[in-house]
Design a protein around this motif. Structure first.
Motif, PDB file in Angstrom:
ATOM      1  N   LEU A  76       0.828  -1.205   0.000  1.00 14.54           N
ATOM      2  CA  LEU A  76       0.000   0.000   0.000  1.00 14.54           C
ATOM      3  C   LEU A  76       0.863   1.256   0.000  1.00 14.54           C
ATOM      4  CD1 LEU A  76      -2.791  -1.039   2.530  1.00 14.54           C
ATOM      5  CD2 LEU A  76      -3.118  -0.530   0.102  1.00 14.54           C
ATOM      6  N   SER A  77       1.929   1.242   0.793  1.00 11.80           N
ATOM      7  CA  SER A  77       2.841   2.398   0.832  1.00 11.80           C
ATOM      8  C   SER A  77       3.446   2.647  -0.536  1.00 11.80           C
ATOM      9  CB  SER A  77       3.954   2.154   1.863  1.00 11.80           C
ATOM     10  OG  SER A  77       3.440   2.078   3.168  1.00 11.80           O
ATOM     11  N   ARG A  78       3.796   1.571  -1.205  1.00 13.71           N
ATOM     12  CA  ARG A  78       4.393   1.710  -2.536  1.00 13.71           C
ATOM     13  C   ARG A  78       3.379   2.245  -3.543  1.00 13.71           C
ATOM     14  NH1 ARG A  78       8.311  -2.708  -5.498  1.00 13.71           N
ATOM     15  NH2 ARG A  78       8.976  -1.342  -7.185  1.00 13.71           N
ATOM     16  N   ILE A  79       2.135   1.773  -3.445  1.00 15.44           N
ATOM     17  CA  ILE A  79       1.075   2.267  -4.327  1.00 15.44           C
ATOM     18  C   ILE A  79       0.886   3.769  -4.149  1.00 15.44           C
ATOM     19  CG2 ILE A  79      -1.431   2.236  -4.691  1.00 15.44           C
ATOM     20  CD1 ILE A  79      -1.293  -0.799  -4.050  1.00 15.44           C
ATOM     21  N   PHE A  80       0.705   4.195  -2.886  1.00 16.94           N
ATOM     22  CA  PHE A  80       0.471   5.611  -2.621  1.00 16.94           C
ATOM     23  C   PHE A  80       1.703   6.448  -2.958  1.00 16.94           C
ATOM     24  CE2 PHE A  80      -2.483   3.876   0.879  1.00 16.94           C
ATOM     25  CZ  PHE A  80      -3.501   3.689  -0.048  1.00 16.94           C
ATOM     26  N   ASN A  81       2.884   5.902  -2.701  1.00 14.57           N
ATOM     27  CA  ASN A  81       4.122   6.597  -3.032  1.00 14.57           C
ATOM     28  C   ASN A  81       4.212   6.855  -4.544  1.00 14.57           C
ATOM     29  OD1 ASN A  81       7.077   6.905  -3.705  1.00 14.57           O
ATOM     30  ND2 ASN A  81       7.257   6.739  -1.494  1.00 14.57           N
ATOM     31  N   ASN A  82       3.917   5.820  -5.327  1.00 17.09           N
ATOM     32  CA  ASN A  82       3.957   5.953  -6.787  1.00 17.09           C
ATOM     33  C   ASN A  82       2.953   6.989  -7.288  1.00 17.09           C
ATOM     34  OD1 ASN A  82       5.970   4.056  -7.127  1.00 17.09           O
ATOM     35  ND2 ASN A  82       4.592   2.384  -7.644  1.00 17.09           N
ATOM     36  N   LEU A  83       1.737   6.941  -6.742  1.00 18.17           N
ATOM     37  CA  LEU A  83       0.687   7.844  -7.214  1.00 18.17           C
ATOM     38  C   LEU A  83       0.965   9.293  -6.807  1.00 18.17           C
ATOM     39  CD1 LEU A  83      -2.518   5.683  -6.600  1.00 18.17           C
ATOM     40  CD2 LEU A  83      -1.366   6.151  -8.775  1.00 18.17           C
ATOM     41  N   ILE A  84       1.465   9.485  -5.585  1.00 15.10           N
ATOM     42  CA  ILE A  84       1.777  10.845  -5.140  1.00 15.10           C
ATOM     43  C   ILE A  84       2.958  11.400  -5.930  1.00 15.10           C
ATOM     44  CG2 ILE A  84       2.567  12.243  -3.192  1.00 15.10           C
ATOM     45  CD1 ILE A  84       1.033  10.305  -1.342  1.00 15.10           C
ATOM     46  N   SER A  85       3.995  10.574  -6.143  1.00  8.67           N
ATOM     47  CA  SER A  85       5.147  11.005  -6.939  1.00  8.67           C
ATOM     48  C   SER A  85       4.708  11.380  -8.351  1.00  8.67           C
ATOM     49  CB  SER A  85       6.190   9.890  -7.005  1.00  8.67           C
ATOM     50  OG  SER A  85       6.709   9.592  -5.726  1.00  8.67           O
ATOM     51  N   ASN A  86       3.821  10.565  -8.917  1.00  4.87           N
ATOM     52  CA  ASN A  86       3.311  10.819 -10.266  1.00  4.87           C
ATOM     53  C   ASN A  86       2.545  12.133 -10.316  1.00  4.87           C
ATOM     54  OD1 ASN A  86       2.819   9.429 -13.012  1.00  4.87           O
ATOM     55  ND2 ASN A  86       0.773  10.073 -12.397  1.00  4.87           N
ATOM     56  N   SER A  87       1.747  12.381  -9.284  1.00  9.20           N
ATOM     57  CA  SER A  87       0.958  13.608  -9.227  1.00  9.20           C
ATOM     58  C   SER A  87       1.853  14.838  -9.115  1.00  9.20           C
ATOM     59  CB  SER A  87       0.000  13.555  -8.035  1.00  9.20           C
ATOM     60  OG  SER A  87      -0.817  14.697  -7.990  1.00  9.20           O
ATOM     61  N   ILE A  88       2.906  14.742  -8.307  1.00  9.26           N
ATOM     62  CA  ILE A  88       3.830  15.868  -8.159  1.00  9.26           C
ATOM     63  C   ILE A  88       4.597  16.099  -9.453  1.00  9.26           C
ATOM     64  CG2 ILE A  88       5.907  16.661  -6.954  1.00  9.26           C
ATOM     65  CD1 ILE A  88       4.894  15.153  -4.477  1.00  9.26           C
ATOM     66  N   ARG A  89       5.031  15.012 -10.093  1.00  6.07           N
ATOM     67  CA  ARG A  89       5.831  15.140 -11.315  1.00  6.07           C
ATOM     68  C   ARG A  89       5.030  15.765 -12.455  1.00  6.07           C
ATOM     69  NH1 ARG A  89       7.320  10.100 -11.935  1.00  6.07           N
ATOM     70  NH2 ARG A  89       9.373  10.351 -10.996  1.00  6.07           N
ATOM     71  N   TYR A  90       3.784  15.308 -12.647  1.00  9.85           N
ATOM     72  CA  TYR A  90       3.016  15.729 -13.820  1.00  9.85           C
ATOM     73  C   TYR A  90       1.924  16.752 -13.515  1.00  9.85           C
ATOM     74  CZ  TYR A  90       5.205  11.697 -16.041  1.00  9.85           C
ATOM     75  OH  TYR A  90       6.117  10.804 -16.535  1.00  9.85           O
ATOM     76  N   GLY A  91       1.523  16.890 -12.245  1.00 11.40           N
ATOM     77  CA  GLY A  91       0.379  17.754 -11.951  1.00 11.40           C
ATOM     78  C   GLY A  91       0.673  18.956 -11.094  1.00 11.40           C
ATOM     79  N   SER A  92       1.946  19.192 -10.764  1.00 15.76           N
ATOM     80  CA  SER A  92       2.269  20.298  -9.861  1.00 15.76           C
ATOM     81  C   SER A  92       1.974  21.659 -10.488  1.00 15.76           C
ATOM     82  CB  SER A  92       3.738  20.223  -9.439  1.00 15.76           C
ATOM     83  OG  SER A  92       4.588  20.281 -10.569  1.00 15.76           O
ATOM     84  N   ASP A  93       1.859  21.726 -11.820  1.00 16.99           N
ATOM     85  CA  ASP A  93       1.586  23.011 -12.471  1.00 16.99           C
ATOM     86  C   ASP A  93       0.196  23.526 -12.142  1.00 16.99           C
ATOM     87  OD1 ASP A  93       0.555  20.855 -13.859  1.00 16.99           O
ATOM     88  OD2 ASP A  93       0.668  21.842 -15.818  1.00 16.99           O
ATOM     89  N   GLY A  94      -0.665  22.668 -11.615  1.00 14.56           N
ATOM     90  CA  GLY A  94      -2.001  23.107 -11.218  1.00 14.56           C
ATOM     91  C   GLY A  94      -2.023  23.789  -9.875  1.00 14.56           C
ATOM     92  N   GLY A  95      -0.920  23.619  -9.090  1.00 14.28           N
ATOM     93  CA  GLY A  95      -0.806  24.294  -7.802  1.00 14.28           C
ATOM     94  C   GLY A  95      -1.654  23.716  -6.700  1.00 14.28           C
ATOM     95  N   MET A  96      -2.273  22.550  -6.952  1.00 19.13           N
ATOM     96  CA  MET A  96      -3.183  21.952  -5.959  1.00 19.13           C
ATOM     97  C   MET A  96      -3.004  20.452  -5.950  1.00 19.13           C
ATOM     98  SD  MET A  96      -5.733  23.111  -3.964  1.00 19.13           S
ATOM     99  CE  MET A  96      -7.043  22.409  -2.943  1.00 19.13           C
ATOM    100  N   PHE A  97      -2.930  19.876  -4.762  1.00 19.20           N
ATOM    101  CA  PHE A  97      -2.789  18.427  -4.601  1.00 19.20           C
ATOM    102  C   PHE A  97      -3.677  17.985  -3.450  1.00 19.20           C
ATOM    103  CE2 PHE A  97      -0.912  15.084  -1.991  1.00 19.20           C
ATOM    104  CZ  PHE A  97      -0.820  14.044  -2.900  1.00 19.20           C
ATOM    105  N   GLY A  98      -4.274  16.810  -3.587  1.00 22.85           N
ATOM    106  CA  GLY A  98      -5.140  16.347  -2.516  1.00 22.85           C
ATOM    107  C   GLY A  98      -5.193  14.837  -2.390  1.00 22.85           C
ATOM    108  N   VAL A  99      -5.521  14.395  -1.194  1.00 22.10           N
ATOM    109  CA  VAL A  99      -5.746  12.971  -0.912  1.00 22.10           C
ATOM    110  C   VAL A  99      -7.040  12.858  -0.117  1.00 22.10           C
ATOM    111  CG1 VAL A  99      -4.928  10.911   0.276  1.00 22.10           C
ATOM    112  CG2 VAL A  99      -3.295  12.399  -0.901  1.00 22.10           C
ATOM    113  N   THR A 100      -7.920  11.996  -0.580  1.00 19.37           N
ATOM    114  CA  THR A 100      -9.192  11.773   0.113  1.00 19.37           C
ATOM    115  C   THR A 100      -9.378  10.282   0.348  1.00 19.37           C
ATOM    116  OG1 THR A 100     -10.197  13.684  -0.989  1.00 19.37           O
ATOM    117  CG2 THR A 100     -11.693  12.083   0.024  1.00 19.37           C
ATOM    118  N   VAL A 101      -9.625   9.912   1.594  1.00 21.66           N
ATOM    119  CA  VAL A 101      -9.971   8.534   1.929  1.00 21.66           C
ATOM    120  C   VAL A 101     -11.445   8.524   2.299  1.00 21.66           C
ATOM    121  CG1 VAL A 101      -9.525   6.558   3.445  1.00 21.66           C
ATOM    122  CG2 VAL A 101      -7.632   8.058   2.759  1.00 21.66           C
ATOM    123  N   ARG A 102     -12.227   7.701   1.613  1.00 20.18           N
ATOM    124  CA  ARG A 102     -13.680   7.732   1.810  1.00 20.18           C
ATOM    125  C   ARG A 102     -14.268   6.328   1.792  1.00 20.18           C
ATOM    126  NH1 ARG A 102     -15.615   7.207  -3.499  1.00 20.18           N
ATOM    127  NH2 ARG A 102     -13.961   7.566  -5.041  1.00 20.18           N
TER     128      ARG A 102
END
Length: 311
Positions: A203-229
């Motif tokens: 699970l740590s590796r999954i979330f690590n990969n997804l967060i790293s991916n979001s920072i690498r490709y989506g940081s230009d949006g200036g917004m990042f979020g995580v929701t557990v529901r």
């Protein structure tokens, strides 16, 4: 007495004739099946054996023959797809290894051939060489991990895990990096434990990969979020950003091995194309699923969904 005997003889002759007729008809049908099946095999076509007959035995044979032909076509299609995937994988792997190895060779030559370098310059080149070497090792480790996962040779023991706690710990590891990039962070993780049958390391590796991916490709949006529901009997983890997103043409292939977006070859966005593939396989190994929804500069969401355990 004689008429009865004649009747029996006539009946037997008719029965024998009928059997002969059915046998001839059966042989004709089987020969026709043989001929059409031979043509399909020789021409390697995707056709089925179609034959009108009222003989139940022939119908049963036809059904099984056509089932076999359908299965054979699926095997051939899977083989072609796997061969094409392997070819592309080797091509991309060659590219992803060649680029950093060329850079490493350049640094080594610079260290060996340039005697006029200051100590600070030499240290800077050595640091870059060290980092590039780590990148190559990381790429190779990812590649071999993916091979082991595909070969079911990657042991993932499962137990009751509080997924929200694993998610919270992983996000905290990136918090300073997110802040340093000026990215606004929105975290919604419930306090009460939400349990799944999973593996904390995976699970740590999954979330690590997804967060790293979001920072690498989506940081230009200036917004990042995580929701557990909670979602009925499931638990969902959404990792999202407001960046440039992923175009529709890429969304169906984003989880393929070594598949990268066009700008992933840009050093600023350098990625191996293995992270999301590993993420998908690890998620599925815990009986979960992963989904992508993306609207450029609005919201790009990777959602991991797992069966919730109720105590």
């Amino acid at each position: 007495m004689i008429p009865i005997l004649i009747f029996i003889i006539i009946f037997l002759l008719i029965l024998n004739g009928l059997q002969y007729f059915l046998r001839v008809k059966m042989e004709k049908n089987l020969k026709e099946i043989h001929t059409r099946l031979s043509d399909i095999i020789i021409n390697e076509s995707a056709e089925k054996v179609l034959l009108q007959t009222d003989q139940e035995a022939v119908q049963l044979v036809l059904n099984q023959v056509n089932r076999f032909l359908s299965y054979n076509q699926k095997v051939k299609a899977d083989y072609v797809k796997a061969k094409d995937s392997s070819s592309k994988m080797l091509s991309n792997m060659s590219h992803d290894l060649k680029t950093p190895l060329t850079v490493i060779l350049g640094y080594v030559e610079k260290l060996n051939l340039n005697d006029n370098m200051t100590e600070d310059e030499r240290k800077e080149v050595s640091d870059r060489l060290y980092q590039k070497t780590k990148d190559v090792i990381n790429l190779l480790n990812q590649f071999f991990d993916l091979v082991k996962i595909d070969a079911d040779d990657y042991a993932i023991p499962l137990k009751h895990v509080a997924i929200n706690e694993v998610c919270r710990k992983t996000v905290l590891e990136f918090y300073e990096l997110l802040k340093s990039k000026g990215i606004q962070v929105e975290i919604v993780i419930p306090e009460q434990p939400l349990y799944i049958l999973g593996n904390e390391e995976a699970l740590s590796r999954i979330f690590n990969n997804l967060i790293s991916n979001s920072i690498r490709y989506g940081s230009d949006g200036g917004m990042f979020g995580v929701t557990v529901r909670e979602e009925e009997e499931f638990v969902a983890v959404d990792i999202w950003d407001n960046g440039k997103g992923i175009e529709t043409i890429h969304q169906d292939r984003i989880f393929e091995r070594l598949y990268t977006l066009d700008d992933a070859r840009n050093p600023e966005f350098q990625g191996s194309g293995l992270g999301l593939s590993i993420t998908k396989r690890l998620t599925e190994s815990m009986k979960g699923s992963i989904h992508l929804s993306s609207k450029p500069y609005e919201k790009t969401v990777f959602s991991c969904i797992f069966k919730r355990l109720i105590y």
